[in-house]
Design a protein around this motif. Structure first.
Motif, PDB file in Angstrom:
ATOM      1  N   ILE A   9       4.050   2.258 -11.077  1.00  0.00           N
ATOM      2  CA  ILE A   9       3.172   3.433 -11.063  1.00  0.00           C
ATOM      3  C   ILE A   9       2.516   3.588  -9.699  1.00  0.00           C
ATOM      4  O   ILE A   9       2.441   4.696  -9.147  1.00  0.00           O
ATOM      5  CB  ILE A   9       2.126   3.337 -12.189  1.00  0.00           C
ATOM      6  CG1 ILE A   9       2.823   3.472 -13.544  1.00  0.00           C
ATOM      7  CG2 ILE A   9       1.029   4.388 -12.026  1.00  0.00           C
ATOM      8  CD1 ILE A   9       1.955   3.122 -14.728  1.00  0.00           C
ATOM      9  N   LYS A  10       2.067   2.488  -9.119  1.00  0.00           N
ATOM     10  CA  LYS A  10       1.469   2.537  -7.783  1.00  0.00           C
ATOM     11  C   LYS A  10       2.479   3.017  -6.750  1.00  0.00           C
ATOM     12  O   LYS A  10       2.151   3.836  -5.883  1.00  0.00           O
ATOM     13  CB  LYS A  10       0.941   1.154  -7.385  1.00  0.00           C
ATOM     14  CG  LYS A  10      -0.278   0.732  -8.159  1.00  0.00           C
ATOM     15  CD  LYS A  10      -0.708  -0.665  -7.771  1.00  0.00           C
ATOM     16  CE  LYS A  10      -1.871  -1.129  -8.621  1.00  0.00           C
ATOM     17  NZ  LYS A  10      -2.303  -2.475  -8.287  1.00  0.00           N
ATOM     18  N   GLN A  11       3.706   2.519  -6.839  1.00  0.00           N
ATOM     19  CA  GLN A  11       4.727   2.923  -5.866  1.00  0.00           C
ATOM     20  C   GLN A  11       5.076   4.402  -6.010  1.00  0.00           C
ATOM     21  O   GLN A  11       5.256   5.105  -5.018  1.00  0.00           O
ATOM     22  CB  GLN A  11       5.971   2.050  -6.013  1.00  0.00           C
ATOM     23  CG  GLN A  11       5.724   0.629  -5.535  1.00  0.00           C
ATOM     24  CD  GLN A  11       6.953  -0.231  -5.544  1.00  0.00           C
ATOM     25  OE1 GLN A  11       7.989   0.159  -5.005  1.00  0.00           O
ATOM     26  NE2 GLN A  11       6.857  -1.406  -6.152  1.00  0.00           N
ATOM     27  N   ARG A  12       5.147   4.891  -7.237  1.00  0.00           N
ATOM     28  CA  ARG A  12       5.401   6.325  -7.435  1.00  0.00           C
ATOM     29  C   ARG A  12       4.260   7.161  -6.851  1.00  0.00           C
ATOM     30  O   ARG A  12       4.490   8.221  -6.273  1.00  0.00           O
ATOM     31  CB  ARG A  12       5.543   6.639  -8.921  1.00  0.00           C
ATOM     32  CG  ARG A  12       6.838   6.202  -9.499  1.00  0.00           C
ATOM     33  CD  ARG A  12       6.914   6.627 -10.946  1.00  0.00           C
ATOM     34  NE  ARG A  12       8.034   6.009 -11.609  1.00  0.00           N
ATOM     35  CZ  ARG A  12       8.185   5.977 -12.913  1.00  0.00           C
ATOM     36  NH1 ARG A  12       7.297   6.531 -13.711  1.00  0.00           N
ATOM     37  NH2 ARG A  12       9.243   5.401 -13.452  1.00  0.00           N
ATOM     38  N   SER A  13       3.027   6.676  -6.997  1.00  0.00           N
ATOM     39  CA  SER A  13       1.886   7.392  -6.442  1.00  0.00           C
ATOM     40  C   SER A  13       1.959   7.453  -4.927  1.00  0.00           C
ATOM     41  O   SER A  13       1.656   8.487  -4.325  1.00  0.00           O
ATOM     42  CB  SER A  13       0.575   6.728  -6.871  1.00  0.00           C
ATOM     43  OG  SER A  13       0.448   6.768  -8.270  1.00  0.00           O
ATOM     44  N   VAL A  14       2.360   6.349  -4.323  1.00  0.00           N
ATOM     45  CA  VAL A  14       2.515   6.319  -2.863  1.00  0.00           C
ATOM     46  C   VAL A  14       3.586   7.317  -2.435  1.00  0.00           C
ATOM     47  O   VAL A  14       3.396   8.078  -1.477  1.00  0.00           O
ATOM     48  CB  VAL A  14       2.883   4.891  -2.376  1.00  0.00           C
ATOM     49  CG1 VAL A  14       3.310   4.893  -0.926  1.00  0.00           C
ATOM     50  CG2 VAL A  14       1.715   3.948  -2.584  1.00  0.00           C
ATOM     51  N   ILE A  15       4.709   7.332  -3.157  1.00  0.00           N
ATOM     52  CA  ILE A  15       5.789   8.268  -2.833  1.00  0.00           C
ATOM     53  C   ILE A  15       5.310   9.710  -2.965  1.00  0.00           C
ATOM     54  O   ILE A  15       5.559  10.541  -2.092  1.00  0.00           O
ATOM     55  CB  ILE A  15       7.019   8.026  -3.737  1.00  0.00           C
ATOM     56  CG1 ILE A  15       7.608   6.644  -3.457  1.00  0.00           C
ATOM     57  CG2 ILE A  15       8.069   9.110  -3.529  1.00  0.00           C
ATOM     58  CD1 ILE A  15       8.620   6.196  -4.495  1.00  0.00           C
ATOM     59  N   GLU A  16       4.595  10.000  -4.040  1.00  0.00           N
ATOM     60  CA  GLU A  16       4.096  11.364  -4.256  1.00  0.00           C
ATOM     61  C   GLU A  16       3.160  11.788  -3.133  1.00  0.00           C
ATOM     62  O   GLU A  16       3.268  12.892  -2.600  1.00  0.00           O
ATOM     63  CB  GLU A  16       3.396  11.457  -5.605  1.00  0.00           C
ATOM     64  CG  GLU A  16       2.916  12.848  -5.945  1.00  0.00           C
ATOM     65  CD  GLU A  16       2.325  12.939  -7.331  1.00  0.00           C
ATOM     66  OE1 GLU A  16       2.215  14.078  -7.831  1.00  0.00           O
ATOM     67  OE2 GLU A  16       1.968  11.903  -7.918  1.00  0.00           O
ATOM     68  N   PHE A  17       2.255  10.901  -2.747  1.00  0.00           N
ATOM     69  CA  PHE A  17       1.288  11.213  -1.698  1.00  0.00           C
ATOM     70  C   PHE A  17       1.981  11.437  -0.356  1.00  0.00           C
ATOM     71  O   PHE A  17       1.736  12.435   0.323  1.00  0.00           O
ATOM     72  CB  PHE A  17       0.261  10.079  -1.588  1.00  0.00           C
ATOM     73  CG  PHE A  17      -0.722  10.276  -0.480  1.00  0.00           C
ATOM     74  CD1 PHE A  17      -1.798  11.146  -0.629  1.00  0.00           C
ATOM     75  CD2 PHE A  17      -0.583   9.600   0.721  1.00  0.00           C
ATOM     76  CE1 PHE A  17      -2.709  11.339   0.395  1.00  0.00           C
ATOM     77  CE2 PHE A  17      -1.487   9.792   1.746  1.00  0.00           C
ATOM     78  CZ  PHE A  17      -2.553  10.648   1.582  1.00  0.00           C
ATOM     79  N   LEU A  18       2.847  10.505   0.029  1.00  0.00           N
ATOM     80  CA  LEU A  18       3.496  10.620   1.336  1.00  0.00           C
ATOM     81  C   LEU A  18       4.484  11.789   1.385  1.00  0.00           C
ATOM     82  O   LEU A  18       4.628  12.440   2.421  1.00  0.00           O
ATOM     83  CB  LEU A  18       4.184   9.307   1.704  1.00  0.00           C
ATOM     84  CG  LEU A  18       3.238   8.136   1.965  1.00  0.00           C
ATOM     85  CD1 LEU A  18       4.013   6.849   2.199  1.00  0.00           C
ATOM     86  CD2 LEU A  18       2.312   8.420   3.148  1.00  0.00           C
ATOM     87  N   ALA A  19       5.151  12.079   0.268  1.00  0.00           N
ATOM     88  CA  ALA A  19       6.047  13.237   0.217  1.00  0.00           C
ATOM     89  C   ALA A  19       5.249  14.529   0.380  1.00  0.00           C
ATOM     90  O   ALA A  19       5.690  15.456   1.070  1.00  0.00           O
ATOM     91  CB  ALA A  19       6.835  13.251  -1.088  1.00  0.00           C
ATOM     92  N   ALA A  20       4.063  14.584  -0.217  1.00  0.00           N
ATOM     93  CA  ALA A  20       3.204  15.772  -0.076  1.00  0.00           C
ATOM     94  C   ALA A  20       2.746  15.945   1.370  1.00  0.00           C
ATOM     95  O   ALA A  20       2.521  17.073   1.816  1.00  0.00           O
ATOM     96  CB  ALA A  20       1.992  15.660  -1.002  1.00  0.00           C
ATOM     97  N   GLU A  21       2.616  14.842   2.097  1.00  0.00           N
ATOM     98  CA  GLU A  21       2.255  14.918   3.521  1.00  0.00           C
ATOM     99  C   GLU A  21       3.442  15.288   4.400  1.00  0.00           C
ATOM    100  O   GLU A  21       3.270  15.501   5.594  1.00  0.00           O
ATOM    101  CB  GLU A  21       1.680  13.586   3.991  1.00  0.00           C
ATOM    102  CG  GLU A  21       0.267  13.344   3.542  1.00  0.00           C
ATOM    103  CD  GLU A  21      -0.392  12.208   4.294  1.00  0.00           C
ATOM    104  OE1 GLU A  21       0.317  11.334   4.828  1.00  0.00           O
ATOM    105  OE2 GLU A  21      -1.631  12.214   4.354  1.00  0.00           O
ATOM    106  N   GLY A  22       4.651  15.333   3.828  1.00  0.00           N
ATOM    107  CA  GLY A  22       5.832  15.730   4.584  1.00  0.00           C
ATOM    108  C   GLY A  22       6.636  14.574   5.163  1.00  0.00           C
ATOM    109  O   GLY A  22       7.535  14.800   5.969  1.00  0.00           O
ATOM    110  N   CYS A  23       6.345  13.353   4.760  1.00  0.00           N
ATOM    111  CA  CYS A  23       7.111  12.200   5.258  1.00  0.00           C
ATOM    112  C   CYS A  23       8.515  12.219   4.651  1.00  0.00           C
ATOM    113  O   CYS A  23       8.704  12.635   3.511  1.00  0.00           O
ATOM    114  CB  CYS A  23       6.428  10.894   4.871  1.00  0.00           C
ATOM    115  SG  CYS A  23       4.850  10.627   5.683  1.00  0.00           S
TER     116      CYS A  23
END
Length: 86
Positions: A9-23
């Protein structure tokens, strides 16, 4: 100590956050590999979650990632991917 589901769940949250930033997915995976080491989800899974969070593909087509115990040691596990069945 966090369970493997908590870690996922933590890793998915990191992915969601960084994807929203455009990484990019490659950049996200490289950063997560540094932070999570061998418990990091695969680059394939990161690419799939990035596509999901960017709305580029329906979620039902992708995999479920779960933790399985490795060997006789209860504290060692690895994350594996399984295809969703309809």
């Amino acid at each position: 100590m966090a369970t493997s589901n908590d870690l996922l769940i933590k890793q998915r949250s990191v992915i969601e956050f960084l994807a929203a930033e455009g990484c990019s997915a490659a950049n996200i995976h490289a950063r997560m590999k540094i932070a999570y080491g061998e418990m990091c989800i695969s680059d394939c899974a990161v690419r799939k979650w990035v596509r999901i969070f960017k709305g580029e593909a329906p979620e039902r087509q992708f995999c479920v990632i779960e933790s399985v115990r490795v060997g006789p040691f209860p504290h060692r596990s690895r994350l594996i991917e399984r295809k969703l069945t309809a």
